[in-house]
Design a protein around this motif. Structure first.
Motif, short mmCIF file in Angstrom:
data_model
loop_
_atom_site.label_atom_id
_atom_site.label_comp_id
_atom_site.label_asym_id
_atom_site.label_seq_id
_atom_site.Cartn_x
_atom_site.Cartn_y
_atom_site.Cartn_z
N GLN A 88 0.82 -1.22 0.00
CA GLN A 88 0.00 0.00 0.00
C GLN A 88 0.85 1.27 0.00
O GLN A 88 0.43 2.30 -0.49
CB GLN A 88 -0.96 0.02 1.19
N GLU A 146 -7.36 -6.29 -2.90
CA GLU A 146 -7.79 -5.11 -2.15
C GLU A 146 -7.47 -3.89 -3.00
O GLU A 146 -6.49 -3.89 -3.75
CB GLU A 146 -7.05 -5.00 -0.81
N LYS A 147 -8.26 -2.85 -2.87
CA LYS A 147 -8.00 -1.62 -3.61
C LYS A 147 -6.69 -1.01 -3.12
O LYS A 147 -6.43 -0.96 -1.93
CB LYS A 147 -9.15 -0.63 -3.42
N TRP A 158 -4.85 -2.29 -7.74
CA TRP A 158 -5.28 -3.25 -6.75
C TRP A 158 -4.08 -3.98 -6.19
O TRP A 158 -3.10 -4.21 -6.88
CB TRP A 158 -6.26 -4.25 -7.37
N THR A 161 -3.19 -9.85 -2.70
CA THR A 161 -2.78 -10.21 -1.34
C THR A 161 -2.41 -11.69 -1.23
O THR A 161 -2.57 -12.45 -2.18
CB THR A 161 -3.90 -9.88 -0.34
#
Length: 186
Positions: A88, A146-147, A158, A161
């Motif tokens: 992230q 996940e975004k 995205w 994960t």
């Protein structure tokens, strides 16, 4: 005899992955040794050199018709990262890029074999002709997406994960849709 203590040191968290050289799509495990850290302490955290991979495919379709494959959409994959937080916060620099891929006539493109226990960021870098880039949405039946909320790109992105305990499918499909671009002549 049962171990008296489990090693919880920083060494125990080492995943033994070595970053692949730029331009390649594989990773390797560094040399490792199994050893006793003390007479009554057994380090059960060492791997035996087995690296699980998953095949990642992007399937691109039109948002208004899931049966219409979209050719010509461009995706870039970045990584690998050791945690969701690392993914992230990734800068998504060219040094982190593992390659750029373009969907074929069937709307699909393979992003190759990726490490099972690592994270990747998938960015739609260019929409197919006739489609809007900022309208991209995604789905995945294995729950491994996940975004991306980082600041490395303004494009749709995205995070791929690490699969949960119940996921055994090694062929993971990322479904991405875009809205068609409308043209009005007056």
């Amino acid at each position: 005899r049962a171990p008296a203590l489990v090693n919880t040191s920083a060494e125990a968290a080492d995943n033994n992955f070595a970053k692949a050289p730029s331009g390649t799509t594989s990773s390797s495990s560094e040399r490792f040794y199994l050893h006793s850290t003390a007479p009554d302490v057994y380090d059960n955290t060492k791997d035996i050199g087995l690296v699980l991979f998953r095949n990642v495919t992007v399937k691109k379709t039109a948002a208004d018709d899931p049966n219409t494959p979209v050719e010509g959409a461009e995706f870039t994959i970045y990584g690998p990262y050791n945690s969701l937080a690392d993914a992230q916060s990734a800068s998504l620099s060219s040094a982190e890029s593992l390659g750029t891929y373009i969907t074929r006539a069937n709307g699909e493109v393979s992003l190759g074999h990726r490490n099972w226990f690592q994270y990747y960021v998938i960015v739609e870098t260019k929409a197919a002709p006739g489609y809007l880039l900022d309208s991209a949405t995604f789905t995945n039946t294995d729950g491994v997406l996940e975004k991306y909320t980082g600041t490395g790109t303004a494009n749709p992105a995205w995070v791929l994960t690490v699969p949960g305990d119940g996921v055994t499918n090694t062929n993971q499909v990322v479904n991405v849709t875009n809205i068609r671009q409308a043209r009005v002549d007056l």
